[in-house]
Write an enzyme that holds these catalytic residues in place. Sequence first.
Site, PDB file in Angstrom:
ATOM      1  CD  GLU A 166      -4.078   5.683  -9.990  1.00  0.00           C
ATOM      2  OE1 GLU A 166      -4.103   4.699 -10.760  1.00  0.00           O
ATOM      3  OE2 GLU A 166      -4.872   5.803  -9.051  1.00  0.00           O
ATOM      4  NE  ARG A 200      -2.905  -4.172  -7.069  1.00  0.00           N
ATOM      5  CZ  ARG A 200      -3.746  -3.479  -6.344  1.00  0.00           C
ATOM      6  NH1 ARG A 200      -3.385  -2.323  -5.807  1.00  0.00           N
ATOM      7  NH2 ARG A 200      -4.982  -3.901  -6.132  1.00  0.00           N
ATOM      8  CG  ASP A 239     -11.964   6.063  -7.687  1.00  0.00           C
ATOM      9  OD1 ASP A 239     -11.083   6.173  -8.559  1.00  0.00           O
ATOM     10  OD2 ASP A 239     -12.348   4.968  -7.239  1.00  0.00           O
ATOM     11  CD  GLN A 270      -9.703  -2.205  -7.185  1.00  0.00           C
ATOM     12  OE1 GLN A 270     -10.774  -2.153  -7.757  1.00  0.00           O
ATOM     13  NE2 GLN A 270      -9.420  -1.454  -6.146  1.00  0.00           N
ATOM     14  CG  HIS A 289      -2.343   3.158  -8.052  1.00  0.00           C
ATOM     15  ND1 HIS A 289      -2.433   4.017  -6.990  1.00  0.00           N
ATOM     16  CD2 HIS A 289      -3.555   2.562  -8.147  1.00  0.00           C
ATOM     17  CE1 HIS A 289      -3.635   3.921  -6.458  1.00  0.00           C
ATOM     18  NE2 HIS A 289      -4.335   3.050  -7.147  1.00  0.00           N
ATOM     19  NE  ARG A 346      -3.808   0.346   0.485  1.00  0.00           N
ATOM     20  CZ  ARG A 346      -4.696   0.095  -0.494  1.00  0.00           C
ATOM     21  NH1 ARG A 346      -4.712   0.840  -1.584  1.00  0.00           N
ATOM     22  NH2 ARG A 346      -5.559  -0.905  -0.360  1.00  0.00           N
TER      23      ARG A 346
HETATM   24  C1  BG6 Z   1      -7.565   3.708  -7.757  1.00  0.00           C
HETATM   25  C2  BG6 Z   1      -8.955   3.313  -8.193  1.00  0.00           C
HETATM   26  O1  BG6 Z   1      -6.729   3.758  -8.873  1.00  0.00           O
HETATM   27  O2  BG6 Z   1      -7.075   2.734  -6.851  1.00  0.00           O
HETATM   28  C3  BG6 Z   1      -9.850   3.175  -6.964  1.00  0.00           C
HETATM   29  O3  BG6 Z   1      -9.475   4.271  -9.088  1.00  0.00           O
HETATM   30  C4  BG6 Z   1      -9.248   2.184  -5.987  1.00  0.00           C
HETATM   31  O4  BG6 Z   1     -11.152   2.771  -7.355  1.00  0.00           O
HETATM   32  C5  BG6 Z   1      -7.826   2.621  -5.667  1.00  0.00           C
HETATM   33  O5  BG6 Z   1     -10.029   2.149  -4.807  1.00  0.00           O
HETATM   34  C6  BG6 Z   1      -7.089   1.680  -4.705  1.00  0.00           C
HETATM   35  O6  BG6 Z   1      -7.123   0.376  -5.164  1.00  0.00           O
HETATM   36  P1  BG6 Z   1      -6.495  -0.803  -4.336  1.00  0.00           P
HETATM   37  O7  BG6 Z   1      -6.863  -2.068  -5.059  1.00  0.00           O
HETATM   38  O8  BG6 Z   1      -5.021  -0.590  -4.303  1.00  0.00           O
HETATM   39  O9  BG6 Z   1      -7.096  -0.723  -2.954  1.00  0.00           O
END
Ligand code: BG6
Length: 325
Positions: free
Chosen positions: A282, A93, A216, A88, A171, A70
């Site tokens: 991003e 990653r 977002d 997601q 990101h 994170r």
């Molecule tokens: C962003 C997305 O890029 O990443 C969000 O647009 C998402 O919708 C955020 O919540 C974090 O994602 P993650 O999977 O790292 O918790």
Amino acid sequence: MSSPSSGEMVFVEHTKGVNGLPKVILREVRGCSAEVYLYGAQVTSWKNEHGEELLFLSSKATFKPPKAIRGGIPICFPQFGVQGSLEQHGFARNRHWMVDPDPPPFLTCSPNKAFIDLILKHSEEDAKIWPHRYEFRLRVTLGPGGDLMMTSRIRNTNTDGKPFMFTFSYHTYFAITDISEVRVEGLETLDYLDYLKNKERFTEQGDAITFEAEVDKAYLSTPTKIAIIDHERKRTYELRKDGLPDAALLFSSAVVWNPWDKKAKATPDFGDNEYKQMLCVEAACVEKPITLKPGEEWRGRQELSAVPSSYCSGQLDPQKALQSS
Ligand code: BG6
């Protein structure tokens, strides 16, 4: 390269990070540095010459595969967000990348010494969820002035003649002093998709983007330069997503994300109040997926710099103009 004990500069150091995960430290003569985990090919730290951290990394980041780290700069590939059948933000990653011992040369020569080449290739395991062969090469470079450059080269190596499609983002979690005092320039008046409103399309109004609630959004047809201005620290981050003269396609989108208080509290690896000290901006290709035929390569590059806010964003820093990959 000399050993650290010789007193000479070690530009690239291979070491272990949290939980023994392999990481690479890049250093430059003026004292700036960056750290890259092989897990996720994720940059987790980028410091200026005063040793000040420029990226946000959550105090609750777990560094426990298969969970993504994170903070820093996760790489979203081959899927951004939930736009597809994969987990997601795709799987890049949370894969263990390798150091690329012999990357194909870049077209332009670079005088930089602090860089690392990493590679991720298809595996039988991944082929079950994404049935394609690919080579993803990432070069992370720390320039002498402290700029952080990332160049991705993604190649379709399918032997069945099939093209593949992907979406992508760097990101980046920028470290900021206070989200309510931050302004983003370069996205005003643009169209965006609001992920909090079912991807409905809106047009941004106003002078610059400021923040007072969860955001977002994917801004579309964005310029090559975006500025993130941290008023309290008098620091401006510049995100440039040009710089590859031979790039087949440039990033057209920019995603802006801050979870704000409720989502931060609901996210186990995010501190309750940490949303105040971070903003994700991003460089991304999210609106239209990139299609690669077998043998084709896509390149996408972002350059980050942190400059005093007095720096006029319209000017070109001659030192930066000299730097390349
Ligand atoms: C962003 C997305 O890029 O990443 C969000 O647009 C998402 O919708 C955020 O919540 C974090 O994602 P993650 O999977 O790292 O918790």
